[in-house]
Design an enzyme around this catalytic site. Sequence first.
Site, PDB file in Angstrom:
ATOM      1  N   GLY A  54       0.870  -1.190   0.000  1.00 44.70           N
ATOM      2  CA  GLY A  54       0.000   0.000   0.000  1.00 44.70           C
ATOM      3  C   GLY A  54       0.894   1.224   0.000  1.00 44.70           C
ATOM      4  O   GLY A  54       1.808   1.323   0.830  1.00 44.70           O
ATOM      5  N   GLY A 183      32.609  -1.366 -31.691  1.00 46.67           N
ATOM      6  CA  GLY A 183      32.608  -0.438 -32.823  1.00 46.67           C
ATOM      7  C   GLY A 183      32.254  -1.136 -34.125  1.00 46.67           C
ATOM      8  O   GLY A 183      31.282  -1.886 -34.193  1.00 46.67           O
ATOM      9  N   SER A 185      33.357  -3.640 -35.420  1.00 42.44           N
ATOM     10  CA  SER A 185      33.358  -5.113 -35.347  1.00 42.44           C
ATOM     11  C   SER A 185      32.101  -5.676 -34.699  1.00 42.44           C
ATOM     12  O   SER A 185      32.043  -6.881 -34.421  1.00 42.44           O
ATOM     13  CB  SER A 185      34.582  -5.607 -34.583  1.00 42.44           C
ATOM     14  OG  SER A 185      35.757  -5.176 -35.218  1.00 42.44           O
ATOM     15  N   GLY A 186      31.118  -4.818 -34.411  1.00 47.70           N
ATOM     16  CA  GLY A 186      29.871  -5.329 -33.847  1.00 47.70           C
ATOM     17  C   GLY A 186      29.954  -5.525 -32.344  1.00 47.70           C
ATOM     18  O   GLY A 186      30.313  -4.604 -31.612  1.00 47.70           O
ATOM     19  N   THR A 202      28.825  -6.794 -37.575  1.00 51.27           N
ATOM     20  CA  THR A 202      27.790  -5.886 -38.076  1.00 51.27           C
ATOM     21  C   THR A 202      28.064  -5.541 -39.537  1.00 51.27           C
ATOM     22  O   THR A 202      29.027  -6.036 -40.144  1.00 51.27           O
ATOM     23  CB  THR A 202      27.679  -4.631 -37.182  1.00 51.27           C
ATOM     24  OG1 THR A 202      26.583  -3.847 -37.635  1.00 51.27           O
ATOM     25  CG2 THR A 202      28.946  -3.794 -37.194  1.00 51.27           C
ATOM     26  N   ASP A 209      30.218   9.569 -38.508  1.00 53.96           N
ATOM     27  CA  ASP A 209      30.324  10.096 -37.145  1.00 53.96           C
ATOM     28  C   ASP A 209      29.799   9.031 -36.186  1.00 53.96           C
ATOM     29  O   ASP A 209      28.609   8.741 -36.155  1.00 53.96           O
ATOM     30  CB  ASP A 209      29.488  11.383 -37.020  1.00 53.96           C
ATOM     31  CG  ASP A 209      29.588  12.017 -35.650  1.00 53.96           C
ATOM     32  OD1 ASP A 209      30.266  11.441 -34.765  1.00 53.96           O
ATOM     33  OD2 ASP A 209      28.987  13.089 -35.445  1.00 53.96           O
ATOM     34  N   GLY A 214      27.187   3.942 -29.216  1.00 58.55           N
ATOM     35  CA  GLY A 214      26.974   3.052 -28.066  1.00 58.55           C
ATOM     36  C   GLY A 214      25.595   3.244 -27.457  1.00 58.55           C
ATOM     37  O   GLY A 214      24.906   2.277 -27.123  1.00 58.55           O
ATOM     38  N   ASP A 215      25.167   4.488 -27.328  1.00 61.38           N
ATOM     39  CA  ASP A 215      23.851   4.752 -26.735  1.00 61.38           C
ATOM     40  C   ASP A 215      22.729   4.317 -27.673  1.00 61.38           C
ATOM     41  O   ASP A 215      21.676   3.863 -27.220  1.00 61.38           O
ATOM     42  CB  ASP A 215      23.704   6.240 -26.400  1.00 61.38           C
ATOM     43  CG  ASP A 215      24.643   6.663 -25.282  1.00 61.38           C
ATOM     44  OD1 ASP A 215      25.070   5.783 -24.504  1.00 61.38           O
ATOM     45  OD2 ASP A 215      24.953   7.867 -25.188  1.00 61.38           O
ATOM     46  N   ALA A 250      25.280   9.129 -40.159  1.00 62.87           N
ATOM     47  CA  ALA A 250      24.869  10.533 -40.181  1.00 62.87           C
ATOM     48  C   ALA A 250      25.580  11.248 -39.042  1.00 62.87           C
ATOM     49  O   ALA A 250      26.039  10.605 -38.088  1.00 62.87           O
ATOM     50  CB  ALA A 250      23.351  10.639 -40.026  1.00 62.87           C
TER      51      ALA A 250
END
Length: 268
Positions: A54, A183, A185-186, A202, A209, A214-215, A250
């Site tokens: 509660g 990076g 290399s996936g 990848t 750029d 990462g984000d 991009a």
Amino acid sequence: MAASGEPGRPWQEEVAAAVVVVGSCMTDLVSLTSRLPKTGETIHGHKFFIGFGGKGANQCVQAARLGAKASIVCKVGKDSFGNDYIENLKQNHISTEFTYQTRDAATGAASIIVNDEVKTLFNPAPAVADLDPQFYALSSIFCCNESEAEILTGLAVSNPTEAGKAALVLLERGCQVVVITLGASGCVTLSQTEPVPKHIPTEAVKAVDTTGAGDSFVGALAFYLAYYPNLPMEEMLKRSNFIAAVSVQATGTQSSYPYKKDLPPALF
Ligand SMILES: Nc1ncnc2c1ncn2[C@@H]1O[C@H](COP(=O)(O)OP(=O)(O)OP(=O)(O)O)[C@@H](O)[C@H]1O
Ligand SMILES: *[C@@H]1O[C@H](CO)[C@@H](O)[C@H](O)[C@H]1NC(C)=O
């Protein structure tokens, strides 16, 4: 809230509580299951417990445990859950002077099902070498990049093989799944159920750029965990790689992140 009297004055003992919560006392009936049942379906759970909950009472208990003179204004049923609740308030040194019991209604109860699919994705950025061990234990998925993996493990991480070794060290600290991004290399992943490092390459793209890649990757992975929880981890990572690879083509950080409408439908 009512202000308490001047400290040290003799009448202070009788002064009203400093924290008065008007809110609910609920008995939580909690079942832990591997997934939620479908309508009308009966499934096995692996744990059950009854807890005190509660929102009102939760806040009051936390204030009292921090040392506040606390009181709760609420009503529970004149039933066993209600009796237990009042005992719980007393054990937490909460005044029950304004806690009432009624024969007209049952104590509020909440049936809560916690499924194992609720996941925690942890990104240890910026990394510190002495990261609190709890972060590993509490991470369903621990996702970091090469330099973070180096800081956390003390090992060199500059290719998929080295990343696999570092990922194993991180896995042994208690995470369920480890992902190290590499990076262009996936990424590399491994898990408690499959503790053998797997490299997930990848697309070869023309990166203009890579800021925020990462984000983009972590955000995409969070999306798949939440909306496609049944996809195999490897497939989630392939798709996250793809999305992050779009973002490096991009300029800018958020300005380079693609929208669903601009991505292949096969990703959804
Ligand atoms: N040059 C690239 N080509 C294709 N994909 C890339 C490239 N760079 C990054 N990515 C994608 O982005 C993911 C994250 O990249 P990276 O490992 O560089 O993260 P990061 O170092 O945390 O990025 P940043 O700090 O720049 O935001 C990679 O796993 C990959 O999927
Ligand atoms: C990894 O992420 C950190 C942010 O925590 C960043 O400073 C660093 O440059 C990244 N490393 C690589 C190899 O991109």
